[in-house]
Design an enzyme around this catalytic site. Structure first.
Site, PDB file in Angstrom:
ATOM      1  N   LYS A  39       0.925  -1.190   0.130  1.00  0.00           N
ATOM      2  CA  LYS A  39       0.272  -0.112  -0.152  1.00  0.00           C
ATOM      3  C   LYS A  39       1.165   1.492  -0.132  1.00  0.00           C
ATOM      4  O   LYS A  39       0.153   2.246  -0.627  1.00  0.00           O
ATOM      5  CB  LYS A  39      -1.265  -0.660   1.581  1.00  0.00           C
ATOM      6  N   ASN A  40       1.977   1.135   0.685  1.00  0.00           N
ATOM      7  CA  ASN A  40       3.028   2.399   0.762  1.00  0.00           C
ATOM      8  C   ASN A  40       3.738   3.149  -0.046  1.00  0.00           C
ATOM      9  O   ASN A  40       4.389   3.805  -0.408  1.00  0.00           O
ATOM     10  CB  ASN A  40       3.421   2.352   2.028  1.00  0.00           C
TER      11      ASN A  40
ATOM     12  N   ARG B 279       0.030  14.963  12.504  1.00  0.00           N
ATOM     13  CA  ARG B 279       0.495  14.323  11.375  1.00  0.00           C
ATOM     14  C   ARG B 279       0.102  15.571  10.170  1.00  0.00           C
ATOM     15  O   ARG B 279      -0.245  15.924   9.496  1.00  0.00           O
ATOM     16  CB  ARG B 279      -0.252  12.985  10.167  1.00  0.00           C
TER      17      ARG B 279
ATOM     18  N   ASP C   8       5.051   1.039  12.230  1.00  0.00           N
ATOM     19  CA  ASP C   8       3.902   0.406  10.988  1.00  0.00           C
ATOM     20  C   ASP C   8       3.193  -1.213  11.693  1.00  0.00           C
ATOM     21  O   ASP C   8       3.054  -1.891  11.656  1.00  0.00           O
ATOM     22  CB  ASP C   8       3.603   0.762  10.237  1.00  0.00           C
TER      23      ASP C   8
HETATM   24  C1  LIG Z   1       1.492   5.986   2.674  1.00  0.00           C
HETATM   25  C2  LIG Z   1       2.381   5.920   3.805  1.00  0.00           C
HETATM   26  O1  LIG Z   1       2.829   5.616   3.090  1.00  0.00           O
HETATM   27  N1  LIG Z   1       2.135   5.768   5.515  1.00  0.00           N
HETATM   28  C3  LIG Z   1       3.322   6.154   6.024  1.00  0.00           C
HETATM   29  C4  LIG Z   1       4.143   6.648   6.220  1.00  0.00           C
HETATM   30  O2  LIG Z   1       3.523   8.314   6.758  1.00  0.00           O
HETATM   31  P1  LIG Z   1       3.824   9.500   6.716  1.00  0.00           P
HETATM   32  O3  LIG Z   1       4.745  10.165   5.794  1.00  0.00           O
HETATM   33  O4  LIG Z   1       2.501  10.092   6.491  1.00  0.00           O
HETATM   34  O5  LIG Z   1       4.697  10.255   7.550  1.00  0.00           O
HETATM   35  P2  LIG Z   1       5.974  10.611   8.046  1.00  0.00           P
HETATM   36  O6  LIG Z   1       6.814   9.976   7.768  1.00  0.00           O
HETATM   37  O7  LIG Z   1       5.704  12.008   6.982  1.00  0.00           O
HETATM   38  O8  LIG Z   1       5.754  10.835   9.933  1.00  0.00           O
HETATM   39  C5  LIG Z   1       6.473  10.807  10.294  1.00  0.00           C
HETATM   40  C6  LIG Z   1       6.207  11.784  11.281  1.00  0.00           C
HETATM   41  O9  LIG Z   1       6.780  13.181  11.197  1.00  0.00           O
HETATM   42  C7  LIG Z   1       6.158  14.216  11.467  1.00  0.00           C
HETATM   43  N2  LIG Z   1       5.930  15.349  10.647  1.00  0.00           N
HETATM   44  C8  LIG Z   1       5.779  14.948   8.762  1.00  0.00           C
HETATM   45  C9  LIG Z   1       5.603  15.660   7.718  1.00  0.00           C
HETATM   46  C10 LIG Z   1       5.375  17.041   8.244  1.00  0.00           C
HETATM   47  O10 LIG Z   1       5.981  17.578   7.536  1.00  0.00           O
HETATM   48  N3  LIG Z   1       6.136  17.186   9.729  1.00  0.00           N
HETATM   49  C11 LIG Z   1       5.890  16.288  10.168  1.00  0.00           C
HETATM   50  O11 LIG Z   1       6.081  16.863  11.652  1.00  0.00           O
HETATM   51  C12 LIG Z   1       4.667  13.464  11.717  1.00  0.00           C
HETATM   52  O12 LIG Z   1       3.645  14.504  12.060  1.00  0.00           O
HETATM   53  C13 LIG Z   1       4.944  11.929  12.505  1.00  0.00           C
HETATM   54  O13 LIG Z   1       4.967  12.341  13.860  1.00  0.00           O
HETATM   55  O14 LIG Z   1       5.652   7.301   6.399  1.00  0.00           O
HETATM   56  C14 LIG Z   1       4.931   6.543   7.973  1.00  0.00           C
HETATM   57  C15 LIG Z   1       6.000   6.633   9.123  1.00  0.00           C
HETATM   58  O15 LIG Z   1       6.815   5.375   8.594  1.00  0.00           O
HETATM   59  C16 LIG Z   1       3.968   5.074   8.121  1.00  0.00           C
HETATM   60  O16 LIG Z   1       3.387   4.795   9.866  1.00  0.00           O
HETATM   61  C17 LIG Z   1       2.725   5.226   7.699  1.00  0.00           C
HETATM   62  O17 LIG Z   1       2.579   4.049   7.098  1.00  0.00           O
HETATM   63  C1  LIG Z   2      -0.021   4.786   9.856  1.00  0.00           C
HETATM   64  C2  LIG Z   2      -0.893   3.788   8.371  1.00  0.00           C
HETATM   65  O1  LIG Z   2      -0.521   4.865   6.578  1.00  0.00           O
HETATM   66  P1  LIG Z   2      -1.420   6.142   6.218  1.00  0.00           P
HETATM   67  O2  LIG Z   2       0.308   6.259   6.542  1.00  0.00           O
HETATM   68  O3  LIG Z   2      -1.767   5.966   5.069  1.00  0.00           O
HETATM   69  O4  LIG Z   2      -2.692   5.968   7.693  1.00  0.00           O
HETATM   70  C3  LIG Z   2       0.264   2.816   8.081  1.00  0.00           C
HETATM   71  O5  LIG Z   2      -0.043   1.702   6.734  1.00  0.00           O
HETATM   72  O6  LIG Z   2       0.606   1.738   9.067  1.00  0.00           O
END
Ligand SMILES: CC(=O)N[C@H]1[C@@H](OP(=O)(O)OP(=O)(O)OC[C@H]2O[C@@H](n3ccc(=O)[nH]c3=O)[C@H](O)[C@@H]2O)O[C@H](CO)[C@@H](O)[C@@H]1O
Ligand SMILES: C=C(OP(=O)(O)O)C(=O)O
Length: 440
Positions: free
Chosen positions: A22-23, A124, A307
């Site tokens: 999915k990711n 997030r 995850d």
């Molecule tokens: C669709 C997808 O691929 N989802 C994955 C992606 O989510 P996602 O890309 O949303 O996760 P991020 O790596 O961006 O987030 C990690 C941390 O960084 C923080 N943050 C992020 C962006 C930002 O602009 N500012 C900020 O503070 C978030 O709040 C969080 O605490 O990576 C996460 C961390 O491995 C996984 O749990 C999710 O499954």
């Molecule tokens: C947190 C997850 O996904 P998403 O970033 O799409 O919410 C996940 O795959 O566990």
């Protein structure tokens, strides 16, 4: 309302096949927006509700999306251009839809994307996405629930991410493929899904190096074209079945699982006494009736993945002794614990750590999933618990697991998914997720 009903305890045995990730699929679908020539042909697309939502986002952006059922190929054609507004009702459903921002901006010099839906696992924010794109010449304003983005033309930039955000790295990488000059992302996310995205971008004609390390370099090119790509296997689905074997003292061959994508999990499970054999075809996991206690801390890749945190805490709860899980990536990802508590787990939450007093003697209960991975962990807990467990809020599970009930049943679980009407009558649910043809 739908519920999964599990009768435990069970020992799982057999072979399970893993889907595409999915990711990886979600950002790759967003990347198709960048192709101004030719079609993009994607295989190993996981038929999940999130993937269906992303495919609807693409269609709302005027992409032509079609699915060839016989050959299992999803085709996206954006050669006639795309619209610039990603609608709220879709973006609201799924946080990951924010990754259309970078490609839309690069292709059209403007984008209007609804603020992504809040998610229970944490606040997030998207500040790192916006800061990175701003450094490349984008300007943002907010209007109602929308982010309006425009640029006179993106240019290369040196971008240091305060945190190696997966989504921010992907958004910036995609925007940079068509920018003028070179972009260097430092402290970039290193997840395998970033490498899969870089691989398809390269096939589309982009110049990307360093994906999988903490410095990714992208030299902008004038245009990208369609290509063929097979989505990588889902390391989190594979990891979930590895934990399933560990906690049920089972014996599962996880076909197509890639050991290199799951190093921290494999190493922790081996420490717990689980036998793991990696082959070219997949990973063979044999559980034990006495899991040894280990402490775990989630970290960005190559650390232990957040995850897999919920599933891993089940293995920790069942181990003989006291264990600690520390969650460093999301600030609110222990919501499954009160549900484990209903199943008689003994634990204490202290800040971003949970201390677990094992071995838990779990008993069946009515529990509700609180997020995607919590849903999987609660179903696995039901396999171990004495008696009947009912798991509700299955919309979370369907975001990330295809045929989870069926796959567990094939491994010997006493499990079924039912739909319950207002009078309390139960009906067996056979097709848990709409057919893959709904992708198009
Ligand atoms: C669709 C997808 O691929 N989802 C994955 C992606 O989510 P996602 O890309 O949303 O996760 P991020 O790596 O961006 O987030 C990690 C941390 O960084 C923080 N943050 C992020 C962006 C930002 O602009 N500012 C900020 O503070 C978030 O709040 C969080 O605490 O990576 C996460 C961390 O491995 C996984 O749990 C999710 O499954
Ligand atoms: C947190 C997850 O996904 P998403 O970033 O799409 O919410 C996940 O795959 O566990």
């Amino acid at each position: 309302m739908q519920q999964i009903i599990v009768n435990g305890p069970t020992q799982l045995k057999g072979t399970v096949r893993i889907e595409g990730a999915k990711n990886a699929a979600l950002p790759i679908l967003a990347a198709t927006i960048l192709a101004s020539k030719g079609k993009t042909f994607l295989t190993n697309i996981p038929p999940l509700s999130d993937v269906i939502t992303m495919s609807k986002v693409l269609k709302a952006l005027n992409a032509e999306v079609s699915y060839d059922e016989a050959d299992e190929i999803l085709t996206v054609d954006t050669s006639n251009g795309t619209a610039t507004t990603a609608p709220e009702d879709l973006v609201d459903k799924m946080r990951a839809s924010i990754v259309v921002l970078g490609p839309l901006l690069a292709r059209n010099k403007e984008a209007h994307v609804a603020m992504p839906g809040g998610c229970a696992i944490g606040s997030r924010p998207i500040d790192l996405h916006l800061k990175g794109l701003e450094a490349m010449g984008a300007q943002f304003s907010q209007r109602g629930g929308f982010i309006d983005a425009k640029t006179d033309g993106l240019h290369g930039a040196n971008i240091y991410l305060d945190f190696p955000s997966v989504g921010a790295t992907q958004n910036i990488m995609m925007a940079a493929t068509l920018a003028d000059g070179e972009t260097v992302i430092d402290n970039a996310a290193r997840e395998p899904e970033i490498v899969d995205l870089a691989n398809i971008l390269s096939k589309m004609g982009a110049d990307v190096t360093g994906a999988g390390t903490n410095t990714v370099r992208i030299k902008g090119v004038s245009a990208l074209h369609g290509c063929e790509h097979s989505i990588m296997q889902d390391r989190i689905e594979a990891g979930t079945f590895m934990v399933a074997a560990a906690v049920t003292n089972g014996d599962i061959f996880i076909k197509d699982a890639v050991g290199a994508h799951n190093r921290p999990l494999i190493s922790k499970l081996i420490e717990m006494g689980v036998s793991i054999e990696e082959t070219d075809e997949g990973i063979h996991v044999v559980g034990t009736n006495q899991l040894k206690p280990v402490d775990v801390k989630t970290m960005p890749h190559p650390g232990f993945p957040t995850d897999m945190q919920a599933q891993m805490t089940l293995a920790q709860l069942l181990s003989v002794g006291t264990t600690v899980m520390t969650e460093t990536v999301f600030e609110n990802r222990f919501m499954h614990f009160p549900e484990f508590g209903k199943m008689k787990a003994d634990y204490k939450i202290e800040g971003n750590s949970v201390i677990m007093f094992g071995p838990a003697q779990l008993s069946g209960a009515n529990v509700a999933a609180t997020d995607l991975r919590a849903a999987a962990a609660l179903v696995l807990a039901g396999l171990v618990a004495e008696g009947e467990t009912r798991v509700s809020n299955l919309q979370y599970l369907d975001r990330g697991y295809y045929h989870f009930t069926e796959k567990l049943r094939d491994l010997g679980a006493k499990i079924r998914r039912v739909s319950i009407d207002e009078s309390g009558r139960e009906r067996l649910v056979l097709n848990t997720i709409p057919s893959v043809t709904k992708l198009a």
